[in-house]
Scaffold this motif. Structure first.
Motif, PDB file in Angstrom:
ATOM      1  N   ILE A  61      -9.257   6.740   0.489  1.00 30.90           N
ATOM      2  CA  ILE A  61      -9.463   6.507   1.918  1.00 30.90           C
ATOM      3  C   ILE A  61      -9.649   7.792   2.709  1.00 30.90           C
ATOM      4  O   ILE A  61      -9.802   7.756   3.930  1.00 30.90           O
ATOM      5  CB  ILE A  61      -8.283   5.721   2.518  1.00 30.90           C
ATOM      6  N   LEU A 101       0.852  -1.180   0.000  1.00 34.90           N
ATOM      7  CA  LEU A 101       0.000   0.000   0.000  1.00 34.90           C
ATOM      8  C   LEU A 101       0.889   1.230   0.000  1.00 34.90           C
ATOM      9  O   LEU A 101       1.936   1.251   0.644  1.00 34.90           O
ATOM     10  CB  LEU A 101      -0.888   0.024   1.253  1.00 34.90           C
ATOM     11  N   GLY A 135      -6.490  -0.685  10.023  1.00 37.95           N
ATOM     12  CA  GLY A 135      -7.619  -1.436   9.475  1.00 37.95           C
ATOM     13  C   GLY A 135      -7.307  -1.973   8.092  1.00 37.95           C
ATOM     14  O   GLY A 135      -7.601  -3.129   7.769  1.00 37.95           O
ATOM     15  N   LEU A 136      -6.679  -1.137   7.273  1.00 39.33           N
ATOM     16  CA  LEU A 136      -6.368  -1.574   5.907  1.00 39.33           C
ATOM     17  C   LEU A 136      -5.346  -2.699   5.913  1.00 39.33           C
ATOM     18  O   LEU A 136      -5.402  -3.597   5.073  1.00 39.33           O
ATOM     19  CB  LEU A 136      -5.844  -0.387   5.099  1.00 39.33           C
ATOM     20  N   SER A 148      -4.977  -4.971   8.284  1.00 38.13           N
ATOM     21  CA  SER A 148      -5.689  -6.199   8.645  1.00 38.13           C
ATOM     22  C   SER A 148      -6.448  -6.744   7.440  1.00 38.13           C
ATOM     23  O   SER A 148      -6.485  -7.940   7.195  1.00 38.13           O
ATOM     24  CB  SER A 148      -6.676  -5.927   9.776  1.00 38.13           C
ATOM     25  N   PHE A 149      -7.046  -5.832   6.705  1.00 36.66           N
ATOM     26  CA  PHE A 149      -7.872  -6.243   5.572  1.00 36.66           C
ATOM     27  C   PHE A 149      -7.036  -6.764   4.408  1.00 36.66           C
ATOM     28  O   PHE A 149      -7.339  -7.804   3.836  1.00 36.66           O
ATOM     29  CB  PHE A 149      -8.696  -5.039   5.109  1.00 36.66           C
ATOM     30  N   PHE A 150      -5.985  -6.045   4.085  1.00 41.06           N
ATOM     31  CA  PHE A 150      -5.273  -6.319   2.838  1.00 41.06           C
ATOM     32  C   PHE A 150      -4.024  -7.169   3.026  1.00 41.06           C
ATOM     33  O   PHE A 150      -3.566  -7.816   2.095  1.00 41.06           O
ATOM     34  CB  PHE A 150      -4.889  -4.991   2.176  1.00 41.06           C
ATOM     35  N   ASN A 151      -3.470  -7.131   4.234  1.00 36.84           N
ATOM     36  CA  ASN A 151      -2.265  -7.909   4.533  1.00 36.84           C
ATOM     37  C   ASN A 151      -1.146  -7.651   3.535  1.00 36.84           C
ATOM     38  O   ASN A 151      -0.659  -8.564   2.864  1.00 36.84           O
ATOM     39  CB  ASN A 151      -2.625  -9.396   4.563  1.00 36.84           C
ATOM     40  N   PRO A 152      -0.713  -6.394   3.431  1.00 35.99           N
ATOM     41  CA  PRO A 152       0.338  -6.053   2.474  1.00 35.99           C
ATOM     42  C   PRO A 152       1.714  -6.479   2.981  1.00 35.99           C
ATOM     43  O   PRO A 152       1.861  -6.817   4.164  1.00 35.99           O
ATOM     44  CB  PRO A 152       0.254  -4.529   2.406  1.00 35.99           C
ATOM     45  N   ILE A 194     -10.659  -5.109  13.275  1.00 34.53           N
ATOM     46  CA  ILE A 194     -10.621  -3.687  12.946  1.00 34.53           C
ATOM     47  C   ILE A 194     -11.422  -2.952  14.014  1.00 34.53           C
ATOM     48  O   ILE A 194     -12.475  -3.430  14.454  1.00 34.53           O
ATOM     49  CB  ILE A 194     -11.220  -3.442  11.547  1.00 34.53           C
ATOM     50  N   VAL A 200       0.186 -11.316   1.927  1.00 34.33           N
ATOM     51  CA  VAL A 200       1.515 -11.926   1.949  1.00 34.33           C
ATOM     52  C   VAL A 200       1.649 -13.020   2.997  1.00 34.33           C
ATOM     53  O   VAL A 200       2.482 -13.903   2.866  1.00 34.33           O
ATOM     54  CB  VAL A 200       2.627 -10.872   2.163  1.00 34.33           C
ATOM     55  N   GLN A 236      -4.549   4.673  12.581  1.00 31.96           N
ATOM     56  CA  GLN A 236      -5.678   3.820  12.905  1.00 31.96           C
ATOM     57  C   GLN A 236      -6.380   3.320  11.645  1.00 31.96           C
ATOM     58  O   GLN A 236      -6.765   2.152  11.543  1.00 31.96           O
ATOM     59  CB  GLN A 236      -6.657   4.596  13.773  1.00 31.96           C
ATOM     60  N   ALA A 292      -5.114 -11.885   4.806  1.00 34.44           N
ATOM     61  CA  ALA A 292      -5.965 -10.842   4.226  1.00 34.44           C
ATOM     62  C   ALA A 292      -7.429 -11.157   4.490  1.00 34.44           C
ATOM     63  O   ALA A 292      -7.839 -12.312   4.494  1.00 34.44           O
ATOM     64  CB  ALA A 292      -5.711 -10.733   2.725  1.00 34.44           C
ATOM     65  N   GLY A 293      -8.212 -10.119   4.721  1.00 28.86           N
ATOM     66  CA  GLY A 293      -9.632 -10.297   4.962  1.00 28.86           C
ATOM     67  C   GLY A 293      -9.985 -10.477   6.420  1.00 28.86           C
ATOM     68  O   GLY A 293     -11.153 -10.631   6.768  1.00 28.86           O
ATOM     69  N   ASP A 294      -8.988 -10.424   7.270  1.00 30.43           N
ATOM     70  CA  ASP A 294      -9.247 -10.642   8.683  1.00 30.43           C
ATOM     71  C   ASP A 294      -9.714  -9.335   9.313  1.00 30.43           C
ATOM     72  O   ASP A 294      -8.977  -8.637  10.005  1.00 30.43           O
ATOM     73  CB  ASP A 294      -7.976 -11.139   9.365  1.00 30.43           C
ATOM     74  N   ILE A 295     -10.984  -9.027   9.101  1.00 30.76           N
ATOM     75  CA  ILE A 295     -11.491  -7.716   9.500  1.00 30.76           C
ATOM     76  C   ILE A 295     -12.153  -7.723  10.871  1.00 30.76           C
ATOM     77  O   ILE A 295     -12.632  -6.700  11.334  1.00 30.76           O
ATOM     78  CB  ILE A 295     -12.502  -7.178   8.474  1.00 30.76           C
ATOM     79  N   HIS A 304      -7.581 -12.674  -3.241  1.00 28.21           N
ATOM     80  CA  HIS A 304      -6.391 -12.021  -2.689  1.00 28.21           C
ATOM     81  C   HIS A 304      -6.164 -12.546  -1.287  1.00 28.21           C
ATOM     82  O   HIS A 304      -7.017 -12.386  -0.419  1.00 28.21           O
ATOM     83  CB  HIS A 304      -6.580 -10.500  -2.675  1.00 28.21           C
TER      84      HIS A 304
END
Lengths: 396, 396
Positions: free
Chosen positions: A237, A208, A325-326, A328-332, B240, B230, A321, B234-237, B227
């Motif tokens: 965002i 990201l 959240g991003l 956790s969501f996207f796991n970059p 949040i 890495v 903050q 991912a998706g672990d919301i 997706h």
DNA sequence: CAACTTTCTCCACTCTCAGGACAAAGGCGA
DNA sequence: TCGCCTTTGTCCTGAGAGTGGAGAAAGTTG
């Protein structure tokens, strides 16, 4: 010089061009090591690229213990134009085919003046770069605008901060003026591509890139490719709620991230603090300039001003903050922070890191670098050049 | 029956297999319309697939005004096993090559009992399905687990709700037991794949699939592909932050989404409300069963109980607020809501929609359907079958 | 039954590509 | 300086991939 019109004829040629562009090897033998082709087939494709003029011979390589290899390189006469239109200024740069910046201009400008006025300025800056002898023309141009873009057509759609641009055929218009292929994208996506090409995100496939300037946006790279979303608004965002029932935002909601932290919000908060007598440092700067910007806050913080530091920290907490959240969501695999506020430097970074490392899952943060962008104001124009070169270096 | 071991030899064959699987045409002529190949080449590839046994002849198609076409279909003896391990129950299903469910079992189970006990149960359920005459064995199996997975190896990593599974070689172990190829993924990703294959997300390339059950997760599909991030998280919301300084969460933070709304949180809040005398409906259910679940809340709401409705609405607001942020960020073309709480139905959906449509950018929400999943408890097992078939129907 | 459509098969031809043989060019030790 | 080694580049042959046309096979329609 006549401009190049050739395009790679197949995927092999495209891959070779990209290898040469991205600083890979440039001897024929070493190219063979990196591409899945027999030597004979490789020779054929390289010869064809030489015929098109996209690639030229470049002497002999050093010996690796035997016969010296023939070097090739991208045509050194190729020129790309990279344009990065921000909310308050515009960057224009000329690059060679390896996307190295040969000339770079920056001018203040207000994007709200509309596409016609801005185009005039961009074209005159491009003309100035041409006049300086760098090139007589361009083989392609990439341009970033601060808002969502319908990518295939290269048209801004419903851009909040540049209302006059809605539906303006940027790609077509610029292509007409410059006489070369043009690609258009969101400025944040280009920054991400810039950092991916030549900055901190080299060789990272999922990351990201958060750009904090006048507004806030986020470039999303997934599997090596930019994710633009179905309407081109992915990464927007700035209007995620950061503070429930927080400050009113121009979008009509309350507590948007952008209302609490961005270049504009930070300047506003700094002025308030100065007027309330919370900081002599900021007050004296306000008196001197009549206004304050993120640069003043950065300087005050560097001088040890506690109020300025607090402003940065608080803002960083809000951004952090949302980023948490991003993450956790996207796991970059990497988070890059860039844009005008990078001058706030490690104070900002520390606040962001604290939030992310505290709030996101350990599995997602365990090996997650959060770093400042490396390219500063050149990230956008390099990304723009990369965008058009990706296009031109793909089979037609 | 001897199990199939053949795999497509090239991309053409893989595409043909997927066309046949996904309910496309099954006459040779119509296959030719959907694939970029000459008729002669197509005939060659189909003949080769017939030789491998993956595909069999299937009579003649109806005439389209001339000679009737020869039909083909995937070998009707192919059998996939789909396993969906949830936090509190496990689903096991047998499908044919078109991923139609031929038999389906569900049993309560506690994932915290660890992989050995759960595996035993899964294998006995698979044996029961075999014994019912559906098949003598499996050509492949997909399995979903409620936690992050290192996808290439098929190993759960640091799963919060199933600590005993960390590092357990799920793929290898199951493959050994079943004697067939196995792929492992997060259960939420499989739900997304299920809805993509046979549910509301058919032909949508970018969408989010929010699963609200014991916990909360989100399947992310970008460009048609899942997706995973890495580290597979991912998706672990669920963690949040939805409410600043909100309820304490098992993860150590406060105000996590999961602490405010999930199957478990909803049950907890319902019990609290019943004990405080806020709802006769809930109180009587509590007295009758000794406990409450999301099902009770749904029933109470359906009966017009205001407190139950409030609980659903409030929870939906929290989820909706988080989803609003994700929509701004990801700009999907569809949001699917699924999991155990889908029984809450349109009350929940209405709350979520309200939040998203109010908070996200108009450009991102303008044409954004937010709908309930279509497949219910079968989404996971269909997704699991899809996972392994995608694997087996790709060139080796 | 003739005329037309659709589908399938066969065949000739082109293009891609791999891999081996060999020539060219350089390094290195005796 | 002379062999002998390695590396690189070129040429050639042969195996497949793939196209497109000719024509046979199988149906429909009037």
């Amino acid at each position: 010089m006549r401009r190049m019109t050739a395009r790679p004829a197949n995927a092999h040629q495209a891959k070779l061009l990209k290898l040469l562009r991205d600083g890979g090897p440039n001897s024929r033998a070493q190219l063979g090591d990196e591409i899945d082709l027999s030597r004979s087939k490789l020779a054929v494709e390289v010869d064809r690229l030489l015929e098109t003029g996209l690639v030229v011979a470049d002497g002999l390589a050093a010996s690796r213990g035997g016969r010296r290899s023939h070097n090739v390189r991208l045509n050194p006469g190729l020129r790309f134009l990279g344009v990065d239109i921000g909310a308050t200024s515009v960057d224009v740069a000329v690059t060679n085919a390896e996307l190295e910046i040969l000339g770079h201009l920056n001018q203040p400008m207000d994007v709200r003046e509309g596409p016609v006025a801005v185009f005039e300025q961009v074209l005159s800056m491009a003309a100035k770069l041409r006049a300086s002898g760098l090139t007589e023309g361009f083989d392609g141009a990439g341009i970033g605008v601060p808002g969502p873009v319908r990518f295939p057509e290269g048209v801004p759609v419903a851009p909040p901060i540049m209302p006059g641009w809605d539906g303006f055929p940027v790609r077509e218009a610029l292509s007409q003026e410059l006489g070369c292929p043009v690609m258009v994208d969101n400025d944040v996506n280009l920054m991400a591509m810039g950092e991916q090409h030549a900055g901190v995100a080299r060789s990272v496939g999922d990351f990201l890139c958060v750009k904090i300037g006048t507004g806030i946006g986020c470039g999303i790279v997934a599997g090596g490719d930019v994710h633009r979303g179905v309407t081109g608004s992915a990464g927007d965002i700035g209007h995620i709620q950061a503070v429930p029932d927080g400050r009113p935002c121009a979008c009509g909601n309350r507590g948007c991230l952008e209302a609490h932290f961005s270049g504009a919000a930070l300047a506003r908060d700094a002025v308030e603090a100065a007027q309330q007598g919370l900081s002599e440092e900021l007050a004296s700067r306000l008196a001197a300039n009549g206004t304050l910007t993120a640069v003043d806050v950065a300087a005050a913080a560097a001088a040890g001003d506690a109020t300025a530091l607090d402003l940065i920290r608080e803002g960083g907490n809000h951004v952090g903050q949302v980023i948490a959240g991003l993450v956790s969501f996207f796991n970059p695999g990497l988070v890059v922070i860039g844009g005008g506020v990078t001058g706030l430097g490690h104070n900002l970074l520390a606040a962001i890191r604290t939030q992310v490392y505290r709030q996101s899952l350990p599995l997602a943060t365990g090996n997650l670098p959060i770093v400042l962008g490396e390219l500063g104001p050149t990230a956008g124009v390099i990304g723009a050049a990369r965008l058009i070169s990706d296009h031109l270096f793909s089979p037609a």
